[in-house]
Design an enzyme around this catalytic site. Structure first.
Site, short mmCIF file in Angstrom:
data_model
loop_
_atom_site.label_atom_id
_atom_site.label_comp_id
_atom_site.label_asym_id
_atom_site.label_seq_id
_atom_site.Cartn_x
_atom_site.Cartn_y
_atom_site.Cartn_z
N HIS A 288 14.21 -4.60 4.23
CA HIS A 288 13.21 -3.91 5.05
C HIS A 288 13.80 -2.57 5.46
CE1 HIS A 288 9.79 -3.55 7.85
NE2 HIS A 288 10.67 -2.89 8.61
N CYS A 289 13.18 -1.50 5.02
CA CYS A 289 13.68 -0.15 5.27
C CYS A 289 12.99 0.43 6.50
CB CYS A 289 13.46 0.74 4.05
SG CYS A 289 14.10 2.42 4.26
N VAL A 290 13.77 0.79 7.50
CA VAL A 290 13.19 1.37 8.71
C VAL A 290 12.75 2.80 8.50
CG1 VAL A 290 14.49 -0.14 10.25
CG2 VAL A 290 15.50 2.03 9.53
N SER A 294 8.60 -0.18 6.16
CA SER A 294 8.01 -1.13 5.23
C SER A 294 9.14 -1.81 4.45
CB SER A 294 7.04 -0.43 4.28
OG SER A 294 6.52 -1.34 3.33
#
Length: 435
Positions: A288-290, A294
């Protein structure tokens, strides 16, 4: 002739629900389901009053009180809009306010620049671990990234271009790079490969199909007894068929080793994971990329890598152009660490501070890009790497920089070929790949 004693059909009167009055531009429905107004944003703030009283009296504020205060502020922070005030996410505001202030303060003196530019990554990491521990989505890092791009480009146009060292072709190349970054980010923000529950689609299809059968059955058997019984039998048969097909699909040998997600109520295929922040399962989830708020999965992993690559090239190019302008007759590496007289002029000091800020961000993104390239070369995802490190099942190389699980590794070329075909067609894994 109709008989007097015949019963006339009585029409069922539908209870009409009261229609809600349309909201004006300053009204909204709060989190309690009540109508509220922007003018009353400072009313009924018991939690805020309690927190201020405890702060004035030098007493510690309880964590649950702080959470209630933040929830109240985020619910009441709205802007007037048509058909009701729109809610503004409070996490996008700090980067818009603090980043220009910090960069301008850092450009006053060399020591201030060292303190500010050192504290910015520390604050960002602290906020990341705070939100990651609470398993909450936040727009802080996406807002910080987009605003940093815009603000760096603004400083470049205002402070660097007027000095006359950057020609129109170089400016056009840098501008095209910026637009390509935004385009790649837009593509990476799309569906990463969310897994939908097949039962919901089956219910919608079976519901429409059964409704059509019932309509036809009522038309054909109108006036005959037993029509409702046949309709109920048809409904039962269709439901039994759907249950039987779901059991067959879930209990087939090819999916015997696939995982069942109790939260999403579906069978996850190999390498799919449930994201606790997004609250949904993602096919071939990497992490999960901040920065994009998303997940990175099967459908957007290529766009994510492309966005990182374009960002690194554009950022390095912009840093080179800026240093060539404010520190003339020096190489880029030398000017980055030794540029005499750069703080004599406020314009050059601000440009130099923005250069170092860009270097810090670029170094962080370069590390992420390097880890991604290594993982793709060994055909592992970041989620699988973290699991292998916890369970001590992976092979660590280069002081832990490379973690090879050995489960999906089919060689360098075949791994990159598989990555290049993600999201374009169904990739059939060998039998030993199913977990």
């Amino acid at each position: 002739m109709t008989q007097k004693g015949s019963m006339k059909p009585v029409k069922n009167k539908k209870t009409e629900e009261p229609e809600l009055e349309p909201l004006c531009c300053c009204e909204y429905i709060d989190r309690n389901g009540e109508k509220n107004h922007l003018a009353a944003a400072l009313c009924d703030c018991q939690d805020l009053d309690e927190g201020c009283d405890r702060w004035i009296t030098c007493k510690s504020v309880r964590p649950e009180t702080c959470e209630r205060i933040m929830d109240t502020i985020s619910d009441r922070l709205r802007i007037p809009w048509l058909r009701g005030a729109k809610k503004v996410n409070i996490s996008i505001i700090p980067p818009l306010v603090l980043l220009p202030v910090f960069l301008h303060v850092a450009s006053w003196h060399f020591l201030l620049g060292v303190v500010v530019l050192t504290s910015l990554p520390v604050l960002a990491l602290w906020y990341y671990y705070l939100t990651h521990r609470r398993k909450e989505q936040t727009l802080f890092f996406l807002s910080l990234g987009l605003f940093s791009l815009g603000y760096m480009y603004y400083v470049f146009l205002q402070e660097v271009v007027p000095k006359g060292r950057v020609g129109p072709i170089r400016l056009a190349v840098l501008t095209c790079g910026l637009f390509l970054i935004l385009l790649a980010l837009y593509r990476a923000k799309k569906n990463p490969g969310y897994l939908s529950n097949p039962a919901s689609s089956d219910r919608s299809l079976s519901g429409s199909h059964m409704e059509c059968l019932n309509r036809k059955g009522h038309e054909k058997t109108k006036g005959f007894p037993g029509a409702d019984i046949s309709g109920n039998l048809n409904n039962r048969m269709l439901k039994d068929d759907l249950k039987g097909s779901s059991r067959m699909s879930a209990g087939s040998p090819t999916k015997a080793k696939e995982d069942w997600c109790a939260k999403c109520q579906l069978v996850r295929p190999a390498r799919a994971w449930h994201c606790r922040i997004c609250g949904i399962c993602v096919r071939r989830m990497d992490h999960h990329c901040v920065w994009i708020n998303s997940c990175v999965g099967e459908s957007n992993h290529q766009a994510f890598i492309l966005a990182l690559l374009i960002f690194l090239l554009t950022s390095v190019y912009g840093i080179m152009l800026t240093l060539d302008t404010i520190c003339r007759d020096r190489s880029v590496f030398t000017a980055l660490f030794y540029c005499p007289g750069v703080y004599a002029n406020y314009s050059s000091a601000l440009s130099f501070t923005c250069v170092w800020y860009s270097v810090i961000i670029t170094a962080g993104m370069a590390y992420i890009f390097l880890i991604q390239l290594i993982n793709i070369s060994y055909n592992v995802t970041e989620r699988e790497v973290q699991q292998a490190l916890r369970q001590k099942t992976g092979r660590r190389l280069l002081c832990g920089l490379i973690v090879d699980t050995g489960q999906y590794n089919r060689g360098f070329l075949r791994n990159w070929h598989q990555f290049s075909t993600l999201g374009t067609r169904a990739f059939h894994h060998p039998a030993e790949d199913i977990v």
